[in-house]
Motif scaffolding. Sequence first.
Motif, PDB file in Angstrom:
ATOM      1  N   PHE A   1      32.133  34.076  44.859  1.00  0.00           N
ATOM      2  CA  PHE A   1      33.011  35.105  44.316  1.00  0.00           C
ATOM      3  C   PHE A   1      32.878  35.185  42.800  1.00  0.00           C
ATOM      4  N   HIS A   2      32.956  36.425  42.301  1.00  0.00           N
ATOM      5  CA  HIS A   2      32.744  36.675  40.880  1.00  0.00           C
ATOM      6  C   HIS A   2      33.851  37.571  40.344  1.00  0.00           C
ATOM      7  N   LEU A   3      34.356  37.245  39.174  1.00  0.00           N
ATOM      8  CA  LEU A   3      35.278  38.116  38.465  1.00  0.00           C
ATOM      9  C   LEU A   3      34.453  39.224  37.827  1.00  0.00           C
ATOM     10  N   GLY A   4      34.766  40.476  38.131  1.00  0.00           N
ATOM     11  CA  GLY A   4      33.940  41.537  37.588  1.00  0.00           C
ATOM     12  C   GLY A   4      34.433  42.924  37.941  1.00  0.00           C
ATOM     13  N   ASP A   5      33.689  43.914  37.477  1.00  0.00           N
ATOM     14  CA  ASP A   5      34.046  45.329  37.530  1.00  0.00           C
ATOM     15  C   ASP A   5      33.099  46.054  38.477  1.00  0.00           C
ATOM     16  N   ALA A   6      33.655  46.839  39.388  1.00  0.00           N
ATOM     17  CA  ALA A   6      32.835  47.603  40.331  1.00  0.00           C
ATOM     18  C   ALA A   6      31.900  48.571  39.623  1.00  0.00           C
ATOM     19  N   MET A   7      32.285  49.016  38.421  1.00  0.00           N
ATOM     20  CA  MET A   7      31.477  50.009  37.711  1.00  0.00           C
ATOM     21  C   MET A   7      30.388  49.386  36.835  1.00  0.00           C
ATOM     22  N   ALA A   8      30.379  48.066  36.730  1.00  0.00           N
ATOM     23  CA  ALA A   8      29.352  47.368  35.933  1.00  0.00           C
ATOM     24  C   ALA A   8      29.101  46.012  36.578  1.00  0.00           C
ATOM     25  N   GLN A   9      28.411  46.007  37.684  1.00  0.00           N
ATOM     26  CA  GLN A   9      28.285  44.796  38.488  1.00  0.00           C
ATOM     27  C   GLN A   9      27.254  43.824  37.896  1.00  0.00           C
ATOM     28  N   PRO A  10      27.553  42.531  37.946  1.00  0.00           N
ATOM     29  CA  PRO A  10      26.690  41.524  37.305  1.00  0.00           C
ATOM     30  C   PRO A  10      25.540  41.056  38.184  1.00  0.00           C
ATOM     31  N   PHE A  11      24.922  41.999  38.891  1.00  0.00           N
ATOM     32  CA  PHE A  11      23.842  41.637  39.808  1.00  0.00           C
ATOM     33  C   PHE A  11      22.587  42.426  39.465  1.00  0.00           C
ATOM     34  N   SER A  12      21.451  41.862  39.796  1.00  0.00           N
ATOM     35  CA  SER A  12      20.183  42.527  39.531  1.00  0.00           C
ATOM     36  C   SER A  12      19.919  43.618  40.556  1.00  0.00           C
ATOM     37  N   ASP A  13      18.979  44.498  40.268  1.00  0.00           N
ATOM     38  CA  ASP A  13      18.595  45.545  41.196  1.00  0.00           C
ATOM     39  C   ASP A  13      18.082  44.928  42.501  1.00  0.00           C
ATOM     40  N   ASP A  14      18.345  45.610  43.605  1.00  0.00           N
ATOM     41  CA  ASP A  14      17.793  45.240  44.919  1.00  0.00           C
ATOM     42  C   ASP A  14      18.189  43.832  45.365  1.00  0.00           C
TER      43      ASP A  14
ATOM     44  N   GLY B   1      30.935  53.476  40.435  1.00  0.00           N
ATOM     45  CA  GLY B   1      30.999  52.385  41.406  1.00  0.00           C
ATOM     46  C   GLY B   1      29.999  52.559  42.529  1.00  0.00           C
ATOM     47  N   VAL B   2      29.865  53.782  43.039  1.00  0.00           N
ATOM     48  CA  VAL B   2      28.909  54.033  44.116  1.00  0.00           C
ATOM     49  C   VAL B   2      27.483  53.877  43.602  1.00  0.00           C
ATOM     50  N   ALA B   3      27.229  54.383  42.395  1.00  0.00           N
ATOM     51  CA  ALA B   3      25.884  54.246  41.815  1.00  0.00           C
ATOM     52  C   ALA B   3      25.508  52.781  41.634  1.00  0.00           C
ATOM     53  N   GLU B   4      26.479  51.946  41.252  1.00  0.00           N
ATOM     54  CA  GLU B   4      26.212  50.524  41.082  1.00  0.00           C
ATOM     55  C   GLU B   4      25.904  49.861  42.423  1.00  0.00           C
ATOM     56  N   MET B   5      26.611  50.242  43.470  1.00  0.00           N
ATOM     57  CA  MET B   5      26.284  49.699  44.789  1.00  0.00           C
ATOM     58  C   MET B   5      24.869  50.096  45.197  1.00  0.00           C
ATOM     59  N   ALA B   6      24.524  51.362  44.968  1.00  0.00           N
ATOM     60  CA  ALA B   6      23.187  51.819  45.315  1.00  0.00           C
ATOM     61  C   ALA B   6      22.117  51.081  44.504  1.00  0.00           C
ATOM     62  N   ARG B   7      22.452  50.754  43.263  1.00  0.00           N
ATOM     63  CA  ARG B   7      21.477  50.050  42.413  1.00  0.00           C
ATOM     64  C   ARG B   7      21.186  48.649  42.915  1.00  0.00           C
ATOM     65  N   VAL B   8      22.239  47.928  43.329  1.00  0.00           N
ATOM     66  CA  VAL B   8      22.050  46.518  43.672  1.00  0.00           C
ATOM     67  C   VAL B   8      21.596  46.308  45.114  1.00  0.00           C
ATOM     68  N   VAL B   9      21.551  47.375  45.916  1.00  0.00           N
ATOM     69  CA  VAL B   9      21.083  47.275  47.302  1.00  0.00           C
ATOM     70  C   VAL B   9      19.615  47.688  47.357  1.00  0.00           C
ATOM     71  N   CYS B  10      18.844  46.945  48.122  1.00  0.00           N
ATOM     72  CA  CYS B  10      17.398  47.173  48.200  1.00  0.00           C
ATOM     73  C   CYS B  10      17.080  48.445  48.985  1.00  0.00           C
ATOM     74  N   PRO B  11      15.896  49.009  48.808  1.00  0.00           N
ATOM     75  CA  PRO B  11      15.495  50.178  49.584  1.00  0.00           C
ATOM     76  C   PRO B  11      15.641  49.936  51.083  1.00  0.00           C
ATOM     77  N   GLY B  12      16.206  50.916  51.760  1.00  0.00           N
ATOM     78  CA  GLY B  12      16.460  50.788  53.188  1.00  0.00           C
ATOM     79  C   GLY B  12      17.779  50.122  53.518  1.00  0.00           C
ATOM     80  N   GLY B  13      18.462  49.582  52.493  1.00  0.00           N
ATOM     81  CA  GLY B  13      19.729  48.901  52.711  1.00  0.00           C
ATOM     82  C   GLY B  13      20.896  49.869  52.839  1.00  0.00           C
ATOM     83  N   SER B  14      22.054  49.317  53.224  1.00  0.00           N
ATOM     84  CA  SER B  14      23.233  50.119  53.538  1.00  0.00           C
ATOM     85  C   SER B  14      24.286  50.039  52.435  1.00  0.00           C
ATOM     86  N   VAL B  15      24.890  51.187  52.123  1.00  0.00           N
ATOM     87  CA  VAL B  15      26.014  51.276  51.193  1.00  0.00           C
ATOM     88  C   VAL B  15      27.140  51.983  51.936  1.00  0.00           C
TER      89      VAL B  15
END
Length: 262
Positions: free
Chosen positions: A88-101, A121-135
């Motif tokens: 678990f991480h303290l953080g913001d849905a609009m600026a997520q601390p994870f790398s692409d994919d 927030g949706v764009a950040e989810m799409a960024r951190v999920v790999c191609p073919g992955g689910s959001v």
Amino acid sequence: MVTNQIRFDDGAAYERYMGKWSRLAGETFLDWLAPQSGLRWLDVGCGNGAFTEMIVERCAPVSVQGIDPSEGQLAYARIRPALRVAQFHLGDAMAQPFSDDAFDAAVMPLVIFFVPEPAKGVAEMARVVCPGGSVAAYAWDMYGGGFPYAALQAEMREMGVEVPVPPSPGASRIDAMRDLWAGAGLDAVETREITVQRTFTDFDDYWTAILGGPSVGQQLAAMATEDIELLKARMRARLPADASGRITYSARANAVKGRVPN
């Protein structure tokens, strides 16, 4: 004392207030997603871990990470026995601390209306999920009266009590969710409604659940005793019990899912 902010600091109070509702809707949501096992999951706005726990128990993930802006909620999530495998991480849905994919699936359960800029927030989810992955996400239909405590909030407003609203209530409309997912460049976007019922053993069980609830708790604590008694009487009339004293009523959420393009 009146506040127009909704705060999520008490994981145990949130569990009584919303955890059960979250799991009821989450069961149908996960059935709809029908995910494969062995995925890398991200739970955005994981709160006290109610939905994260369902991912662990139902989806056989290879890893699960959650992000939330409330340390109090995260502290509760970390003590759930099933979530010892999660991070678990303290953080913001609009600026997520994870790398692409970094993930195969990202979910936002009962959160999108709390995100000040939902498209980010949706764009950040799409960024951190790999191609073919689910959001995917599900959220109470705030405008359509689907919020589990809509009747309570309506009675409080009738009595002149200011009840806070989340910053982006319109983001939970089913058409708005579809537009957000399409706007983030996601493919195969689908939406659906989810209707669930919850039963309380009696009115006292219901009332205990709402005390400390983040969207009404501070307002209830500030009300005069006679106003509380009036509110209780009005709610008893709106939520009639069956012959055993049980109270059952429905709530409705909207859900959306899409795929990151290959």
